[in-house]
Design a protein around this motif. Sequence first.
Motif, PDB file in Angstrom:
ATOM      1  N   SER A 140     -62.001  12.089  51.616  1.00  0.00           N
ATOM      2  CA  SER A 140     -61.691  10.659  51.751  1.00  0.00           C
ATOM      3  C   SER A 140     -62.794   9.754  51.216  1.00  0.00           C
ATOM      4  O   SER A 140     -62.681   8.525  51.287  1.00  0.00           O
ATOM      5  CB  SER A 140     -61.435  10.331  53.227  1.00  0.00           C
ATOM      6  OG  SER A 140     -62.539  10.746  54.020  1.00  0.00           O
ATOM      7  N   ARG A 172     -62.670   5.575  50.727  1.00  0.00           N
ATOM      8  CA  ARG A 172     -63.567   4.655  51.447  1.00  0.00           C
ATOM      9  C   ARG A 172     -64.284   3.718  50.474  1.00  0.00           C
ATOM     10  O   ARG A 172     -64.391   2.503  50.715  1.00  0.00           O
ATOM     11  CB  ARG A 172     -64.594   5.442  52.256  1.00  0.00           C
ATOM     12  CG  ARG A 172     -65.520   4.574  53.116  1.00  0.00           C
ATOM     13  CD  ARG A 172     -66.669   5.380  53.669  1.00  0.00           C
ATOM     14  NE  ARG A 172     -67.580   5.838  52.621  1.00  0.00           N
ATOM     15  CZ  ARG A 172     -68.610   6.659  52.826  1.00  0.00           C
ATOM     16  NH1 ARG A 172     -68.841   7.133  54.042  1.00  0.00           N
ATOM     17  NH2 ARG A 172     -69.385   7.020  51.825  1.00  0.00           N
ATOM     18  N   ASP A 176     -52.506  13.894  54.044  1.00  0.00           N
ATOM     19  CA  ASP A 176     -52.690  13.636  55.465  1.00  0.00           C
ATOM     20  C   ASP A 176     -51.310  13.627  56.120  1.00  0.00           C
ATOM     21  O   ASP A 176     -50.602  12.609  56.088  1.00  0.00           O
ATOM     22  CB  ASP A 176     -53.402  12.300  55.696  1.00  0.00           C
ATOM     23  CG  ASP A 176     -53.878  12.152  57.141  1.00  0.00           C
ATOM     24  OD1 ASP A 176     -53.062  12.421  58.052  1.00  0.00           O
ATOM     25  OD2 ASP A 176     -55.048  11.776  57.350  1.00  0.00           O
ATOM     26  N   ALA A 186     -50.794  10.790  58.868  1.00  0.00           N
ATOM     27  CA  ALA A 186     -50.676   9.440  58.311  1.00  0.00           C
ATOM     28  C   ALA A 186     -49.353   9.261  57.585  1.00  0.00           C
ATOM     29  O   ALA A 186     -48.730   8.192  57.654  1.00  0.00           O
ATOM     30  CB  ALA A 186     -51.840   9.173  57.365  1.00  0.00           C
ATOM     31  N   GLU A 206     -51.280   1.152  60.752  1.00  0.00           N
ATOM     32  CA  GLU A 206     -52.714   1.391  60.909  1.00  0.00           C
ATOM     33  C   GLU A 206     -52.912   2.888  61.113  1.00  0.00           C
ATOM     34  O   GLU A 206     -52.434   3.454  62.096  1.00  0.00           O
ATOM     35  CB  GLU A 206     -53.269   0.613  62.098  1.00  0.00           C
ATOM     36  CG  GLU A 206     -53.218  -0.887  61.931  1.00  0.00           C
ATOM     37  CD  GLU A 206     -53.883  -1.632  63.074  1.00  0.00           C
ATOM     38  OE1 GLU A 206     -54.594  -0.962  63.867  1.00  0.00           O
ATOM     39  OE2 GLU A 206     -53.701  -2.851  63.176  1.00  0.00           O
ATOM     40  N   SER A 256     -55.645   6.516  60.145  1.00  0.00           N
ATOM     41  CA  SER A 256     -56.914   7.065  59.667  1.00  0.00           C
ATOM     42  C   SER A 256     -56.565   8.167  58.688  1.00  0.00           C
ATOM     43  O   SER A 256     -55.871   9.130  59.044  1.00  0.00           O
ATOM     44  CB  SER A 256     -57.747   7.611  60.833  1.00  0.00           C
ATOM     45  OG  SER A 256     -58.147   6.559  61.687  1.00  0.00           O
ATOM     46  N   HIS A 284     -59.941  15.244  57.335  1.00  0.00           N
ATOM     47  CA  HIS A 284     -59.678  16.143  58.460  1.00  0.00           C
ATOM     48  C   HIS A 284     -60.028  17.586  58.112  1.00  0.00           C
ATOM     49  O   HIS A 284     -60.485  18.343  58.972  1.00  0.00           O
ATOM     50  CB  HIS A 284     -58.209  16.062  58.866  1.00  0.00           C
ATOM     51  CG  HIS A 284     -57.763  14.689  59.247  1.00  0.00           C
ATOM     52  ND1 HIS A 284     -58.219  14.029  60.366  1.00  0.00           N
ATOM     53  CD2 HIS A 284     -56.896  13.829  58.630  1.00  0.00           C
ATOM     54  CE1 HIS A 284     -57.657  12.834  60.440  1.00  0.00           C
ATOM     55  NE2 HIS A 284     -56.847  12.685  59.403  1.00  0.00           N
ATOM     56  N   SER A 304     -64.382  17.306  55.716  1.00  0.00           N
ATOM     57  CA  SER A 304     -65.035  16.146  56.331  1.00  0.00           C
ATOM     58  C   SER A 304     -66.483  16.007  55.904  1.00  0.00           C
ATOM     59  O   SER A 304     -67.165  15.077  56.356  1.00  0.00           O
ATOM     60  CB  SER A 304     -64.948  16.245  57.862  1.00  0.00           C
ATOM     61  OG  SER A 304     -65.591  17.441  58.310  1.00  0.00           O
ATOM     62  N   PRO A 350     -62.352  10.734  58.442  1.00  0.00           N
ATOM     63  CA  PRO A 350     -61.149   9.921  58.266  1.00  0.00           C
ATOM     64  C   PRO A 350     -61.487   8.456  58.030  1.00  0.00           C
ATOM     65  O   PRO A 350     -62.410   7.901  58.644  1.00  0.00           O
ATOM     66  CB  PRO A 350     -60.397  10.119  59.587  1.00  0.00           C
ATOM     67  CG  PRO A 350     -60.872  11.458  60.092  1.00  0.00           C
ATOM     68  CD  PRO A 350     -62.312  11.545  59.682  1.00  0.00           C
ATOM     69  N   VAL A 351     -60.724   7.821  57.146  1.00  0.00           N
ATOM     70  CA  VAL A 351     -60.969   6.434  56.758  1.00  0.00           C
ATOM     71  C   VAL A 351     -59.887   5.545  57.364  1.00  0.00           C
ATOM     72  O   VAL A 351     -58.692   5.770  57.112  1.00  0.00           O
ATOM     73  CB  VAL A 351     -60.976   6.297  55.222  1.00  0.00           C
ATOM     74  CG1 VAL A 351     -61.038   4.829  54.810  1.00  0.00           C
ATOM     75  CG2 VAL A 351     -62.150   7.068  54.632  1.00  0.00           C
ATOM     76  N   PRO A 352     -60.249   4.520  58.140  1.00  0.00           N
ATOM     77  CA  PRO A 352     -59.251   3.595  58.693  1.00  0.00           C
ATOM     78  C   PRO A 352     -58.555   2.831  57.562  1.00  0.00           C
ATOM     79  O   PRO A 352     -59.199   2.348  56.622  1.00  0.00           O
ATOM     80  CB  PRO A 352     -60.078   2.651  59.565  1.00  0.00           C
ATOM     81  CG  PRO A 352     -61.357   3.373  59.822  1.00  0.00           C
ATOM     82  CD  PRO A 352     -61.605   4.209  58.605  1.00  0.00           C
ATOM     83  N   ASN A 387     -55.521  -0.131  57.063  1.00  0.00           N
ATOM     84  CA  ASN A 387     -54.501  -1.096  57.494  1.00  0.00           C
ATOM     85  C   ASN A 387     -53.720  -1.476  56.260  1.00  0.00           C
ATOM     86  O   ASN A 387     -54.222  -2.175  55.373  1.00  0.00           O
ATOM     87  CB  ASN A 387     -55.144  -2.327  58.125  1.00  0.00           C
ATOM     88  CG  ASN A 387     -55.936  -1.981  59.373  1.00  0.00           C
ATOM     89  OD1 ASN A 387     -55.507  -1.145  60.170  1.00  0.00           O
ATOM     90  ND2 ASN A 387     -57.085  -2.611  59.550  1.00  0.00           N
TER      91      ASN A 387
END
Length: 478
Positions: free
Chosen positions: A304, A308, A328, A331, A345, A347, A351, A354, A359-361, A363
């Motif tokens: 990820s 990011r 993912d 997600a 929303e 992440s 996983h 890593s 994990p990247v949030p 929205n």
Amino acid sequence: MTRIGIAGIAIESSTFSPHRTTVDDFRVTRGDDLLARYSFLDFPDVEWVPLLHAVSLPGGAVTEETYAALSEEIYARLREAGPLDGLFFDIHGAMSVLGRVDVEADLIEGIRAVIGPDVLVSASMDLHGNVSWRLARALDLITCYRKAPHTDAWDTRERAVRNLVKRLRDGGKPLKAWVQVPVLLPGEKTSTRIEPARSVYALVDEVEALPGVLDAAIWVGYAWADEPRCQAAVVVTGDDLDVITAQAHRLARAYWDARRDFAFVAPTGSLASCVAQALASPARPFFISDSGDNPTAGGAGDTSWTLRELLGMPEVLQHTTIYAQIVDPAATAAAVRAGIGQKVEVSVGGHVDSGPCGPVPLNAVVEAVDSDDPVAGTAVVLAVGGLKVIVTERRKPYHLESDFLALGLSPRTADLVIVKIGYLEPELYEMAADWLLALTPGGVDQDLPRLGHRGIVRPMFPFDPDMPDPDLTPVSTW
């Protein structure tokens, strides 16, 4: 009637990737489905005996349980098949299995234990496979691709079959000359689109055309596994021992002499510098390779770090940018539940692999859902401003324009297309107005010394750049 079996297990496995490959990752074919895999089996007086073939998208090392299940079924089917005259061994050559160091040699030796030493075996391989002494010794004929990207993959399989049938009819077992070359380079530095690989591989056709030669092959080897067999290799087969020995040495020497001239197939840089150059350029669409997590080289597909970084670049969000892709399942399922046009929303990624980033949030707005992708399972598009992120249920490479169109994305009209890939596959290569290769982290990091190889044979170029010239005398008497 000549009876020829067909079997193989084909995958490219990164030992630096935390991903683990299981039976569920393989597409296994048997019986008529296996025969239908090949369009060139129409030889008179040949009975083809389909055993088992398993192929998987490149990934992490294969579990021992998976390898045992597949290999034991091959052995069992061989025992049931009855006497064979020949075997077509369709493999990749860079499979790694947890706890083993030369698994393709293990596999063919297990097959030999069933069929005996006299059955003629012909192998087709990827040029990014590895050819150890054990593997070369157990095979009678062996060939590999001559182009990278691999536009000649099926031509190579057909050549392996054609040579096998020819030798069964009128030639018997050929002689072989084998030599390893202590060079280990990534495919992105050895593309036959450019020099020096273009000229080095052109020599293969010259050698094959010589009297007394049946076939010639150069293997680059697989750079993202840490095993003693991982290095370049040459095999020349034929009936004139002096000729094949001399030509094997010639090809090995040509590859060794060119070692310092191999360069990346595209200009490289950090992700930030590649994005800056792309945005400053008028070329559209501008492609960037996210090379460190390339799933077709063995990357986990869920690294990820790049996502990011892209989310932290306001200029990326202000342009039409496609990012393909990140795996993912959770997600993806959340996006499907939310529905097209809805905010979600989640992440994403980090996983499995890593190491570079967790994990990247995210929205985002769900822009598209494809619930019937034959490779990805379910794929969704999550949009943050102009950034369109493809998230998938299963690992999938995005090599074709149709992959994007299925999700309502138009790479031809995008500003930036950032793909988890190394060198661009043909359709993307033709589509790109310009292209950069970003040196990003992941299980197939292009910076090989950064990965920390411990199991390869040293000295080895480029790990030991000032090493003395090796002995490239071929082994040709067995």
